[in-house]
Design a protein around this motif. Structure first.
Motif, PDB file in Angstrom:
ATOM      1  N   ARG A 157      38.430  24.895  46.414  1.00  0.00           N
ATOM      2  CA  ARG A 157      39.541  24.565  47.317  1.00  0.00           C
ATOM      3  C   ARG A 157      40.657  25.596  47.226  1.00  0.00           C
ATOM      4  O   ARG A 157      41.199  26.031  48.237  1.00  0.00           O
ATOM      5  CB  ARG A 157      40.052  23.172  46.929  1.00  0.00           C
ATOM      6  CG  ARG A 157      41.179  22.689  47.741  1.00  0.00           C
ATOM      7  CD  ARG A 157      40.666  21.724  48.701  1.00  0.00           C
ATOM      8  NE  ARG A 157      41.754  21.308  49.570  1.00  0.00           N
ATOM      9  CZ  ARG A 157      41.741  20.246  50.279  1.00  0.00           C
ATOM     10  NH1 ARG A 157      40.675  19.477  50.221  1.00  0.00           N
ATOM     11  NH2 ARG A 157      42.721  19.936  51.055  1.00  0.00           N
ATOM     12  N   VAL A 158      40.967  25.975  45.991  1.00  0.00           N
ATOM     13  CA  VAL A 158      42.023  26.983  45.784  1.00  0.00           C
ATOM     14  C   VAL A 158      41.592  28.328  46.357  1.00  0.00           C
ATOM     15  O   VAL A 158      42.364  29.021  47.012  1.00  0.00           O
ATOM     16  CB  VAL A 158      42.398  27.089  44.304  1.00  0.00           C
ATOM     17  CG1 VAL A 158      43.301  28.294  44.026  1.00  0.00           C
ATOM     18  CG2 VAL A 158      43.077  25.818  43.842  1.00  0.00           C
ATOM     19  N   SER A 159      40.341  28.716  46.140  1.00  0.00           N
ATOM     20  CA  SER A 159      39.866  29.997  46.650  1.00  0.00           C
ATOM     21  C   SER A 159      39.732  29.973  48.176  1.00  0.00           C
ATOM     22  O   SER A 159      39.926  30.994  48.851  1.00  0.00           O
ATOM     23  CB  SER A 159      38.538  30.387  46.036  1.00  0.00           C
ATOM     24  OG  SER A 159      37.541  29.451  46.381  1.00  0.00           O
ATOM     25  N   GLY A 160      39.460  28.791  48.770  1.00  0.00           N
ATOM     26  CA  GLY A 160      39.385  28.684  50.211  1.00  0.00           C
ATOM     27  C   GLY A 160      40.748  28.785  50.873  1.00  0.00           C
ATOM     28  O   GLY A 160      40.910  29.310  51.956  1.00  0.00           O
TER      29      GLY A 160
END
Length: 163
Positions: A157-160
């Motif tokens: 989620r953070v990388s997206g």
């Protein structure tokens, strides 16, 4: 005065007036342990004749290397309490009775129960409780797996959002 010396020479003994407690306990019982070659305890017991008791144990087929007398002479009641206390302490630390002490409570070897007021019981402290954190065995694996999956989802989620 001559009557007194004659009485001593003749072996006369003045009889005491009987007291309230006419029968005094005899202090001739000792506590002993049977040990193997590695000095492990195999049996706790009490006797008034250690040599004869050792011979009886050997005739019964018990295999041990030496009999150690552990206590000074004491009364039968104290010796029974000592034996019960030693077996209870051994059971608390090791988790079972010594090899040749087969009774569950370690107190009534001949089938007779002592009277309530004899003082032959033991005063035992409770075992320390093991801490249970609510997670053990397969549940521990499941908890770790859920945490790992949760971390992977957070990183995705953070990388997206960053990309």
């Amino acid at each position: 005065m001559w009557v007194f010396t004659y009485a001593l020479r003749s072996g006369f003994r003045h009889r005491r007036r009987p007291t309230r407690y006419t029968r005094r306990p005899t202090w001739n019982v000792v506590g002993y342990t049977l040990r193997c070659q590695r000095n492990r305890v195999l049996y706790f017991g009490i006797t008034n004749n250690p040599r004869a008791r050792e011979a009886e144990h050997r005739l019964d087929g018990k295999r041990f290397d030496h009999l150690n007398v552990e206590t000074r002479p004491m009364s039968r009641d104290y010796a029974e309490a000592w034996e019960a206390r030693r077996i209870a302490n051994y059971r608390d630390y090791v988790g079972r009775n010594p090899h040749y002490n087969r009774t569950a409570d370690g107190q009534y070897h001949d089938g007779r129960r002592p009277s309530r007021g004899s003082g032959a019981g033991t005063r035992r402290t409770p075992r320390p409780q093991q801490r249970d954190y609510g997670v053990s065995g397969i549940r521990w694996f499941v908890v770790l797996l859920v945490l790992l999956v949760g971390l992977i989802l957070v990183f995705e989620r953070v990388s997206g959002l960053a990309g």
